[in-house]
Scaffold this active site. Sequence first.
Site, PDB file in Angstrom:
ATOM      1  N   HIS A 183     -49.269 -45.403  -6.668  1.00  0.00           N
ATOM      2  CA  HIS A 183     -48.073 -44.611  -6.372  1.00  0.00           C
ATOM      3  C   HIS A 183     -48.480 -43.389  -5.544  1.00  0.00           C
ATOM      4  O   HIS A 183     -49.626 -42.922  -5.644  1.00  0.00           O
ATOM      5  CB  HIS A 183     -47.423 -44.192  -7.696  1.00  0.00           C
ATOM      6  CG  HIS A 183     -46.166 -43.416  -7.558  1.00  0.00           C
ATOM      7  ND1 HIS A 183     -46.144 -42.053  -7.361  1.00  0.00           N
ATOM      8  CD2 HIS A 183     -44.867 -43.810  -7.598  1.00  0.00           C
ATOM      9  CE1 HIS A 183     -44.891 -41.637  -7.287  1.00  0.00           C
ATOM     10  NE2 HIS A 183     -44.093 -42.683  -7.418  1.00  0.00           N
ATOM     11  N   VAL A 185     -48.398 -40.222  -5.711  1.00  0.00           N
ATOM     12  CA  VAL A 185     -49.024 -39.027  -6.277  1.00  0.00           C
ATOM     13  C   VAL A 185     -50.337 -39.323  -6.997  1.00  0.00           C
ATOM     14  O   VAL A 185     -50.949 -38.424  -7.566  1.00  0.00           O
ATOM     15  CB  VAL A 185     -48.062 -38.295  -7.250  1.00  0.00           C
ATOM     16  CG1 VAL A 185     -46.831 -37.831  -6.515  1.00  0.00           C
ATOM     17  CG2 VAL A 185     -47.686 -39.172  -8.443  1.00  0.00           C
ATOM     18  N   LYS A 186     -50.815 -40.561  -6.958  1.00  0.00           N
ATOM     19  CA  LYS A 186     -52.020 -40.924  -7.690  1.00  0.00           C
ATOM     20  C   LYS A 186     -53.282 -40.619  -6.868  1.00  0.00           C
ATOM     21  O   LYS A 186     -53.205 -40.096  -5.756  1.00  0.00           O
ATOM     22  CB  LYS A 186     -51.954 -42.397  -8.080  1.00  0.00           C
ATOM     23  CG  LYS A 186     -50.747 -42.733  -8.971  1.00  0.00           C
ATOM     24  CD  LYS A 186     -50.814 -41.999 -10.291  1.00  0.00           C
ATOM     25  CE  LYS A 186     -49.564 -42.128 -11.131  1.00  0.00           C
ATOM     26  NZ  LYS A 186     -49.005 -43.439 -11.304  1.00  0.00           N
ATOM     27  N   SER A 187     -54.458 -40.971  -7.421  1.00  0.00           N
ATOM     28  CA  SER A 187     -55.727 -40.624  -6.766  1.00  0.00           C
ATOM     29  C   SER A 187     -55.773 -41.109  -5.323  1.00  0.00           C
ATOM     30  O   SER A 187     -56.264 -40.423  -4.427  1.00  0.00           O
ATOM     31  CB  SER A 187     -56.902 -41.231  -7.542  1.00  0.00           C
ATOM     32  OG  SER A 187     -56.978 -40.708  -8.841  1.00  0.00           O
TER      33      SER A 187
END
Length: 383
Positions: A183, A185-187
């Site tokens: 997604h 906003v993930k790493s």
Amino acid sequence: MYQKTIGYSRQYIDQDDINSVIEVLKSDFLTTGPKVDEFEEAIKKYLNVKHAVCVSSGTASLHIAALSLLNKGDKVLTTPNSFLATSNAIVYAGAIPIFVDVDAHANIDLNLCEDILKKGNSIKAIFAVDFAGNMIDPEGLIYLKEKYGVKILEDCAHSLGATWKNYKAGDCKFCDVATLSFHPVKSITSAEGGCIVTNNDYIAKKALMLRNHGIVRNKNEFIYKDDDNPLYFEMQDLGFNYRLSDVHSALGLSQLKKIDFFLETRRKLAKIYDAAFVDTQIKPLHTNAESSYHLYVVRVNFKELGKNRSSIMKSLKSKGIHLQTHYIPINAQPFYQNMGYNPHSTPKALEYYNQCLSIPLFVGLTEQDQKFVIDALKSEILS
């Protein structure tokens, strides 16, 4: 007035990412093609695992992993402090989530897990979430797995890149299967996407089949072998259209090449926050030094300070700072309460929820932005 909107997180996209996607858009493959294979190989190399099966979302990875691990009626220990997808995947598989309270890291409390496991062998698995990027103790999970025979799923939606001693989130040295989310906003991001990683051949084989409608194309695996149609295939299970596209995979592959930079930046920003809140009533969530810092969470005892969290969040939003609360306990949701769950059965998770704030932390957050956030938080909460 600070003329900028600062969310709790956002993606970081550079020209290399854009060029990678454009290259695929000009190619012969837009859906599942060679870039998916390339992305999977890169993930396997990064995590040093045997299998990586990319799918359309983190939720899809949890769903398929749950179907690969669980049977209907299995009881599964999991955390109330996660996005809904973790426990929903258990329900999708016809299994039964058992919510266990959280520890100082807001992760599932492994001591409480053992207390439950000691009472009998009805628990078949633990779905452990590395909340905010903080890994759950791998050695503790190995101990429970070996002593009680439970299966372990590590939900790494928050923790790609995190480490604990000689373990890396998602390396499957201490779990049967791990799940990733890409997604925005993930790493790293592939816009939408997820991955099932495992060293277990059966789980990988089932994941490959379930992501594509339950279809098998390898003639050596056919049940009926007398059809000479060269395009013959068999649907051997009820699967899903959970495939990832080459477009998404190209973005994910480009992002994965930058993960060390992303992690270094997040950790540097976290240290600045840590220093800013020393000896204040704004308490950073306990972390281990190798966190991936998917989130930067602070705890504030609003009741003790005579403050109202909602009013503070609205005031900060008016100044351009958008905060979040991760998470509303899953067992507090109407769907789960209608199933008989009670949020008061996990009082530490409920207390944590009432005190938590996720504040801005992302690659691209400038020094000026971060100072503005720190000053505004202190002004609203401590004054």
